[in-house]
Design a protein around this motif. Structure first.
Motif: not given
Length: 266
Positions: A52-53, A55-57, A59-61, A70, A73, A77, A102
């Protein structure tokens, strides 16, 4: 080097440490409310915030011109998205992407634990973990099939091939039911478990063999120890590929089963 909680390398007097299924029997590290928490349980729990960390990192920017994280990722995906679209269909695959993503990352991360120093244990070399994720897949594709076709319609779809009729159905229907409904979750679980179990067992064998031959026996046995160490390294590199392929195969088969459950013909 310590694998699967085993600290003994063997000695020249006692003989070498012999890897076996008992190498995977790790005692609980601690207890919570009477439940023994083992290393594989902790590794599996750790993989969730880790994935989760990352994937969040990634996509967050999000930007039109992606950075390296990015880009990585999006590539990962996109790879899974292609699997879903090609096997489920462009009309339905999007709703199943969360599960496919997942499952893929959970399997990849927990497989590669087996190659990380100090961790050195692929979680899915324990049958209980592979059985659980295979059960989720079984519930998913059967659930969506029943939701679309109804109970009778779905079982007819899964057991009666299109264009086939007559007495041959008395043979085909039980076989198709056994193959499509009963066997699939077992093959999903056993394929992943057996590959991770066997690969880790080989790594234990050659690493412990190298240490015993080179350090406990010495002399000319050092040459055999070097050979065993080379095999350990070679199998380690092979495992890098195998661990990824197992995640890919599991995700691919999940998408195929979901696509088959949604199809109008068998």
């Amino acid at each position: 080097m310590i694998f699967a909680g085993q600290a003994g390398l063997g000695t020249a007097d006692r003989g070498p440490y012999i890897p076996s299924p008992s190498s995977f029997e790790i005692p609980p590290m601690f207890e919570i409310a009477g439940l023994g928490i083992t290393k594989p349980m902790l590794l599996l729990a750790l993989s969730v915030p880790l994935i989760a960390g990352v994937l969040w990192s990634a996509s967050r920017h999000a930007a039109v011109v992606p950075g390296r994280l990015q880009f990585a990722g999006e590539m990962a995906y996109g790879f899974i998205r292609t699997i879903g679209r090609d096997n489920i269909g462009s009309d339905h695959f999007v709703k199943f992407m969360p599960y496919l993503v997942s499952a893929f990352f959970i399997i990849v991360v927990n497989n590669y634990y087996g190659l990380i120093p100090l961790l050195q244990f692929p979680t899915f070399s324990r049958i209980g973990f592979t059985a659980a994720i295979a059960l989720f897949t079984w519930l998913l594709y059967n659930g969506v099939g029943i939701a679309k076709h109804g109970v009778l319609g779905y079982f007819k779809l899964q057991t009666m091939p299109a264009g086939v009729g007559g007495p041959i159905l008395f043979v085909l229907v039980p076989l198709e039911f056994f193959s499509n409904i009963i066997v699939r979750p077992f093959t999903l679980a056993l394929r992943l478990f057996a590959t991770m179990f066997a690969g880790h067992l080989l790594l234990i064998l050659f690493s412990m063999g190298a240490a015993y031959l080179a350090f406990d026996l010495g002399g000319l046995y050092i040459l055999a120890g070097i050979g065993s160490g080379i095999m350990f390294i070679a199998i380690g590199f092979l495992e890098i590929l195998v661990m990824f392929l197992q995640a890919y195969v599991f995700t691919l088969l999940t998408a195929i089963y979901v696509g088959g459950a949604l199809a109008d013909e068998h």
